[in-house]
Write a protein that holds these residues in place. Structure first.
Motif, PDB file in Angstrom:
ATOM      1  N   GLN A  47       0.877  -1.166   0.000  1.00  0.00           N
ATOM      2  CA  GLN A  47       0.000   0.000   0.000  1.00  0.00           C
ATOM      3  C   GLN A  47       0.911   1.212   0.000  1.00  0.00           C
ATOM      4  OE1 GLN A  47      -2.729   0.755   3.331  1.00  0.00           O
ATOM      5  NE2 GLN A  47      -4.276   1.337   1.818  1.00  0.00           N
ATOM      6  N   ILE A  70      -6.189  -6.352   6.220  1.00  0.00           N
ATOM      7  CA  ILE A  70      -6.326  -5.359   5.158  1.00  0.00           C
ATOM      8  C   ILE A  70      -7.459  -4.377   5.452  1.00  0.00           C
ATOM      9  CG2 ILE A  70      -8.025  -6.338   3.540  1.00  0.00           C
ATOM     10  CD1 ILE A  70      -5.674  -6.051   1.429  1.00  0.00           C
ATOM     11  N   TYR A  75      -4.299  -0.579  -3.368  1.00  0.00           N
ATOM     12  CA  TYR A  75      -3.081  -1.335  -3.099  1.00  0.00           C
ATOM     13  C   TYR A  75      -2.340  -1.545  -4.418  1.00  0.00           C
ATOM     14  CZ  TYR A  75      -4.960  -2.182   1.543  1.00  0.00           C
ATOM     15  OH  TYR A  75      -5.450  -2.000   2.813  1.00  0.00           O
ATOM     16  N   THR A  76      -1.092  -1.961  -4.310  1.00  0.00           N
ATOM     17  CA  THR A  76      -0.313  -2.199  -5.522  1.00  0.00           C
ATOM     18  C   THR A  76       0.172  -3.637  -5.575  1.00  0.00           C
ATOM     19  OG1 THR A  76       1.703  -1.394  -4.422  1.00  0.00           O
ATOM     20  CG2 THR A  76       0.486   0.169  -5.783  1.00  0.00           C
ATOM     21  N   TYR A  86      -8.060  -2.142  -6.186  1.00  0.00           N
ATOM     22  CA  TYR A  86      -8.870  -1.685  -5.052  1.00  0.00           C
ATOM     23  C   TYR A  86      -9.449  -2.907  -4.354  1.00  0.00           C
ATOM     24  CZ  TYR A  86     -11.943   1.404  -2.385  1.00  0.00           C
ATOM     25  OH  TYR A  86     -12.546   2.117  -1.370  1.00  0.00           O
ATOM     26  N   LYS A 219      -6.190   9.982   0.413  1.00  0.00           N
ATOM     27  CA  LYS A 219      -6.546   8.645  -0.073  1.00  0.00           C
ATOM     28  C   LYS A 219      -6.002   8.366  -1.471  1.00  0.00           C
ATOM     29  CE  LYS A 219     -10.877   8.195   2.533  1.00  0.00           C
ATOM     30  NZ  LYS A 219     -12.355   8.047   2.415  1.00  0.00           N
ATOM     31  N   TYR A 222      -1.166   7.778  -3.712  1.00  0.00           N
ATOM     32  CA  TYR A 222      -0.400   6.834  -4.521  1.00  0.00           C
ATOM     33  C   TYR A 222      -1.155   6.412  -5.785  1.00  0.00           C
ATOM     34  CZ  TYR A 222       2.528   6.397  -0.365  1.00  0.00           C
ATOM     35  OH  TYR A 222       3.353   6.657   0.705  1.00  0.00           O
TER      36      TYR A 222
END
Length: 461
Positions: A47, A70, A75-76, A86, A219, A222
C-alpha cells in the motif's frame, strides 16, 4: 489456459465458500492468481511505499495470499512492473496476467473483480488516448476541449452504467471518479504546455477546472492518475515563465518547482512524495556539484521525511562523485572469461562506457550498433559495453550469439551497489573517461544530438 486454471479456481472458490460459512471470518481477504511468463519467482503486495507481504509463486506460477489485516483502499501489485487495485475486507480476488503485456492482460474475477476491471478499463483507455493526444495540440482551445469533453462523457456514461449494475462503496466511487476527473485535467495541462508559446489563445476560462483541484487528497496520494496530474500541473504552471525548449530537469526549473510544491500542497505525504520525485529527476540529469549541494540544502529544508532526505543525500553524493575531473568510482566488472577486474584496469585510452540489458533485446542491438558506428568515426575512443543483468551465463551466451567483440564487453559484478555508485537511472546512460579513468562527462547519452560534438570537443582539450 482455462484447463490449467480450473484446479486453482476450484480451490480458490472452495476456500471462499468455506469462509462464507464462518461469519467470524468475513474480514478475511483472499488474493490469488497466476503470472504467465514471470520475471521473478514472487510478487509483492503493498500500500503505497508500505510492503504488506511478499508471496512466492508455486511451480505453476500460481500464488495465493490470505490476510485479515487489510483495510479498504488502493493497493499495488508489483512483479517487475506495478499496477494498482482496489480491495475491501472480505474480498476474494483472482487475477491473471501475462508479463509480456502486463497492463493489457491483467484481468480479475471473483468478489471485488468488477470494480477492478472498471479501473483497468479506464486506465487502458487513458493510455491509448495519450498516444494520439498530441495530434490535437494544433486545434483551437475550443476544438480541443470539445474532443476531450466527449471522451470524458463516454467514461462517465460507462461509470454510471457500472453503478446501475453493481453495488460499490463510497470509497471506491471516489477513486473511480478521480480517475475520470484527473485524467481529464491532465489532458488540459498537456495542451497548455504544448501551446505555452501562445497562451493568449487559451482564453480567460480555459483554466477554470483548476478551481476544482484538491491538492491534499490523502486517499489518492499513490493513485497514478492523481499523482501524475499533480506533477503535470506544476510543470504546466511553471513552464509558461520560461523560454521555449526549457529543460524541465534543469537546476532553475527544479528549484522553482519544489518551491511551488511547498507553497501549494499542505499534506505532508503528498508534498514530500512530489518533492522527492522532482529531486530524483533533477539529480539524475545534474552535472554541477555546487548547484547539486544548493539543491540538496533547499530540498532538506522543505521535505520533513527523514527517509526521503537520507535517500537524496546519498544520491547527491553519488552524482557529485561522477562530476568531471573525478576518478571513476572503484567498480568491479566481470570479463567474458569470468575474471574480476576493476573498472580502472580496463581503461587504457579515452573510453565511453555504455550500458545494456538482455531483458530489452531491441535496446541491446541498437546501443551496440550505435557504439560500432561511433567507433568507426572516432577510433581514438574505446567503447565498452557494460551489462546490467545478474545472470553471467545468459549474458555471455548473448554476447557470443551477437558476435560482439568480447574484449569490449563486461558485466557488473555487484549489480545493486554498482547501480547506486554509477547512478544508473536509465539504461541509455553513458560515461566518458580519459585514458587515466578520470571522468570527462559522467552523465550523457550516445543518442544525444550533440554527442559526437562532445566527443570531438573532449579529444581536442
Amino acid at each position: 489456459m482455462v484447463k490449467k486454471l480450473l484446479p486453482f479456481i476450484f480451490v480458490f472458490f472452495a476456500l471462499f465458500s468455506c469462509k462464507k460459512k464462518d461469519e467470524s471470518s468475513d474480514r478475511v481477504t483472499w488474493i490469488g492468481g497466476q503470472i504467465v511468463n514471470p520475471k521473478l519467482d514472487y510478487i509483492i503486495f503493498a500500500q503505497g511505499k508500505h510492503v504488506l507481504d511478499t508471496v512466492k509463486l508455486d511451480s505453476n506460477n500460481f500464488f495465493l495470499y490470505r490476510t485479515d489485516k487489510i483495510k479498504e483502499g488502493l493497493y499495488t501489485l508489483r512483479h517487475n512492473e506495478t499496477q494498482v487495485f482496489y480491495i475491501q475486507p472480505g474480498d476474494s480476488l483472482l487475477l491473471h496476467l501475462n508479463t509480456l503485456e502486463f497492463d493489457e492482460s491483467l484481468a480479475y474475477s471473483g468478489k471485488g473483480a468488477a470494480q477492478n476491471n472498471l479501473l483497468m478499463d479506464l486506465y487502458l483507455k487513458n493510455e491509448r488516448e495519450n498516444k494520439f493526444l498530441p495530434k490535437w495540440y494544433t486545434l483551437s482551445p475550443k476544438e480541443f476541449t470539445m474532443k476531450i469533453d466527449s471522451i470524458k462523457a463516454e467514461k462517465k456514461a460507462e461509470y454510471q452504467d457500472f453503478l446501475i449494475r453493481n453495488q460499490v462503496s463510497e470509497g471506491f466511487k471516489e477513486v473511480a471518479e478521480a480517475s475520470i476527473k484527473y485524467d481529464y485535467f491532465s489532458k488540459k495541462e498537456l495542451y497548455a504546455m504544448a501551446n505555452r508559446s501562445r497562451l493568449d489563445i487559451l482564453g480567460d476560462d480555459y483554466f477554470d477546472y483548476r478551481k476544482n483541484i484538491d491538492f491534499d487528497k490523502e486517499k489518492l496520494r499513490y493513485y497514478y492518475p492523481y499523482y501524475r496530474f499533480l506533477n503535470r500541473y506544476f510543470n504546466s504552471m511553471l513552464i509558461a515563465k520560461y523560454p521555449p525548449g526549457v529543460d524541465r530537469n534543469s537546476y532553475n526549473f527544479s528549484v522553482d518547482k519544489i518551491k511551488a510544491i511547498d507553497s501549494v500542497i499542505s499534506n505532508d505525504s503528498i508534498k514530500n512524495s512530489l518533492l522527492r520525485y522532482t529531486a530524483y529527476r533533477y539529480l539524475f540529469c545534474a552535472k554541477d556539484s555546487i548547484q547539486e549541494k544548493e539543491f540538496l540544502d533547499l530540498f532538506t529544508s522543505l521535505n520533513n521525511n527523514a527517509k526521503h532526505t537520507g535517500e537524496i543525500e546519498k544520491l547527491t553524493k553519488a552524482t557529485i562523485r561522477l562530476s568531471g575531473g573525478n576518478l571513476i568510482p572503484d567498480v568491479q566488472l566481470v570479463s567474458m572469461g569470468n575474471n574480476i577486474k576493476n573498472i580502472r584496469q580496463v581503461v587504457n585510452r579515452p573510453t565511453v562506457l555504455y550500458f545494456w540489458t538482455y531483458d530489452n533485446p531491441g535496446q541491446a542491438r541498437m546501443v551496440h550498433n550505435r557504439a560500432a558506428e561511433l567507433k568507426s568515426k572516432y577510433p581514438e575512443y574505446d567503447f565498452l559495453g557494460i551489462n546490467t543483468d545478474p545472470n553471467f551465463k545468459k549474458w555471455r551466451n548473448l554476447v557470443q550469439n551477437m558476435k560482439l567483440d568480447e574484449s569490449q564487453e563486461f558485466q557488473l559484478e555487484n549489480l545493486a551497489e554498482s547501480e547506486k555508485v554509477l547512478v544508473l537511472s536509465t539504461i541509455s546512460k553513458a560515461i566518458i573517461l580519459d585514458k587515466n579513468s578520470v571522468i570527462l562527462d559522467g552523465n550523457t547519452n550516445m543518442f544525444n544530438s550533440n554527442f559526437e560534438q562532445l566527443l570531438l570537443g573532449l579529444l581536442n582539450r
